[in-house]
Write an enzyme that holds these catalytic residues in place. Structure first.
Site, PDB file in Angstrom:
ATOM      1  CE  LYS A  30       5.956   5.079 -59.476  1.00  0.00           C
ATOM      2  NZ  LYS A  30       5.538   4.418 -58.259  1.00  0.00           N
TER       3      LYS A  30
ATOM      4  NE  ARG B 214       0.061 -16.292 -70.485  1.00  0.00           N
ATOM      5  CZ  ARG B 214       0.019 -17.628 -70.359  1.00  0.00           C
ATOM      6  NH1 ARG B 214       0.558 -18.221 -69.327  1.00  0.00           N
ATOM      7  NH2 ARG B 214      -0.579 -18.359 -71.279  1.00  0.00           N
TER       8      ARG B 214
ATOM      9  CE1 TYR C  27       2.142   4.238 -55.307  1.00  0.00           C
ATOM     10  CE2 TYR C  27       1.048   2.159 -55.748  1.00  0.00           C
ATOM     11  CZ  TYR C  27       1.404   3.434 -56.145  1.00  0.00           C
ATOM     12  OH  TYR C  27       1.029   3.888 -57.369  1.00  0.00           O
TER      13      TYR C  27
ATOM     14  CG  ASP D 198       7.726  -0.985 -52.618  1.00  0.00           C
ATOM     15  OD1 ASP D 198       8.672  -0.513 -53.280  1.00  0.00           O
ATOM     16  OD2 ASP D 198       6.529  -0.794 -52.921  1.00  0.00           O
TER      17      ASP D 198
HETATM   18  C1  LIG Z   1       4.484   3.536 -57.820  1.00  0.00           C
HETATM   19  C2  LIG Z   1       4.721   2.599 -56.705  1.00  0.00           C
HETATM   20  C3  LIG Z   1       4.195   1.299 -56.719  1.00  0.00           C
HETATM   21  C4  LIG Z   1       3.297   0.797 -57.837  1.00  0.00           C
HETATM   22  O1  LIG Z   1       3.955   0.755 -59.056  1.00  0.00           O
HETATM   23  P1  LIG Z   1       3.222   0.883 -60.490  1.00  0.00           P
HETATM   24  O2  LIG Z   1       4.349   0.772 -61.440  1.00  0.00           O
HETATM   25  O3  LIG Z   1       2.518   2.186 -60.512  1.00  0.00           O
HETATM   26  O4  LIG Z   1       2.255  -0.243 -60.587  1.00  0.00           O
HETATM   27  C5  LIG Z   1       4.482   0.471 -55.648  1.00  0.00           C
HETATM   28  N1  LIG Z   1       5.243   0.891 -54.613  1.00  0.00           N
HETATM   29  C6  LIG Z   1       5.753   2.138 -54.563  1.00  0.00           C
HETATM   30  C7  LIG Z   1       6.574   2.559 -53.395  1.00  0.00           C
HETATM   31  C8  LIG Z   1       5.511   3.040 -55.598  1.00  0.00           C
HETATM   32  O5  LIG Z   1       5.998   4.287 -55.541  1.00  0.00           O
END
Ligand SMILES: *Cc1c(COP(=O)(O)O)cnc(C)c1O
Length: 389
Positions: free
Chosen positions: A204, A54, A107, A179
């Site tokens: 992603k 952790r 998001y 982000d």
């Molecule tokens: C999918 C996504 C998130 C969240 O990510 P997770 O891996 O699903 O927790 C945050 N910001 C954007 C732009 C996303 O596409």
């Protein structure tokens, strides 16, 4: 080292015991100390050896180092999900009594963290159309500590000028978080444009193979250290060694994949723009995209995400999606395979129509994550779907 070499080699772990070519998976919860003195030194920070997963692990550290290098910034952290990156970064940089400005189109999970979590701890938040600089400047209060933006934004791919927003944020003594999930460091490096911290869902494009959920935070040392300890290590959003290893493996082909995502998406966007059943296509690479000039200035290419609006509305959206064979109906994005979704009938089916429209989610809006399959197959699949619309 240049970008693609870094995705493969930067900060790799060298296995001295057996000479393994690839970083082994350190699937262990804890680490053995030689003696009490060594344990003491590690906990006191005099020895940077590992203690407990952790608090840090060779696999999570490898991906964190590599992502920071790709972002041309000081430090990185690996987290269990993208949302754990977002929530830990926000909690780490704000405290009760502070004020947050967020761009108005972010998001859904992040909206959840802002509306239901941090504001319940006495943090104030406002959603602001930051592209309106006058409005943005006026939104600052004496207690504004963080500005949070996402560019391109979901679903219309509206862009935000990071350099400009960073300038205004810093004039007002706040910290800028971006982000950068949709573009990755291959196409946009927020800290080189003036941002302080970037957050990623590596679920992603970074992992890219649709088989992991994970997140990363990168940025300036002073902020990353604070987010890490006391927040990440105590809140416990650390990611697992095996997932980090998979992400490391996916990341090695990021450049190759992104080039193909971009060229496929550009061709699909042009095909859609010429299709008489489509009312409008949102893709930053199209000349018709309102912020095409900003896209060229701020991004190295235009990414793999397209949104488009069907003339036939709700019914046309359902028909098109129900008649696709290669492109799968699913949320998420950024994997090697193409995914499509129709927010009005799927993710936002339960949201009242007026509210949905306010967020730009019209009846005929479709979001497509263009994969790296052969372009001809993607277009043929869409064409067959359109034949039923
Ligand atoms: C999918 C996504 C998130 C969240 O990510 P997770 O891996 O699903 O927790 C945050 N910001 C954007 C732009 C996303 O596409």
């Amino acid at each position: 080292m240049k970008f693609n070499t870094k995705t493969i080699h930067f900060g790799e772990v060298r296995d001295k015991q057996f000479g393994a070519h690839i970083t082994p998976i350190y699937q262990t919860s804890t680490f053995i100390f030689d003696d009490c003195a060594q344990g003491g030194d590690r906990f006191a920070g005099r020895d940077d050896g590992y203690k407990y997963t952790r608090l840090g692990n060779p696999n999570t550290h490898e991906i964190a180092r590599r992502m920071a290098a790709l972002d041309e910034t000081d430090m990185g952290l690996y987290t269990s999900t993208g949302m754990s990156a977002v929530s830990t970064a926000l909690l780490g940089l704000m405290k009760s009594g502070d004020h947050l400005i967020s761009s108005d189109c972010i998001y859904g999970g992040t909206v959840g963290v802002i509306d239901k979590v941090i504001t319940s701890y006495g943090i104030e938040a406002d959603y602001v159309k930051v592209n309106d600089y006058e409005l943005f400047r006026k939104a600052f209060k004496t207690n504004t500590k963080v500005v949070y933006i996402e560019t391109p934004a979901n679903p219309t791919l509206e862009l935000i000028d990071i350099k400009k927003v960073a300038e205004i944020t810093h004039e007002n003594g706040a910290v800028l978080i971006v982000d950068n999930t949709f573009l990755t460091p291959y196409l946009q490096r927020p800290m080189t444009l003036g941002a302080d911290v970037a957050v990623y869902s590596v679920t992603k494009y970074i992992n890219g193979h649709g088989d992991v959920v994970g997140g990363v935070i990168t940025g300036k040392k002073e902020y990353i250290n604070k987010i890490n300890n006391p927040y990440l290590v105590n809140l416990g959003g650390t990611g697992s060694p095996f997932d980090a290893w998979l992400v490391s493996r996916g990341l090695k082909t990021l450049g190759l994949r992104m080039d193909r995502h971009c060229s496929n998406a550009m061709a699909v966007a042009k095909y859609l723009e010429a299709n008489p059943k489509v009312a409008v296509v949102y893709y930053p690479g199209l000349e018709s995209f309102p912020q095409h000039e900003l896209a060229k200035k701020q991004m190295d290419d235009f990414g793999g995400m397209i949104a488009f609006e069907l003339k036939g509305g709700f019914e046309a959206g359902e028909k098109l999606l129900n008649n696709l064979k290669i492109i799968s109906l699913a949320v998420s994005l950024g994997g090697v395979d193409s995914l499509i979704q129709h927010p009005a009938s799927m993710t936002h089916a339960a949201v009242p129509k007026e509210e949905r429209l306010k967020g730009g989610i019209t009846d005929g809006l479709v979001r497509l994550s263009v994969g790296i399959e052969d372009l001809e197959d993607i277009i043929e699949d869409i064409e067959k779907g359109f034949a039923k619309v």
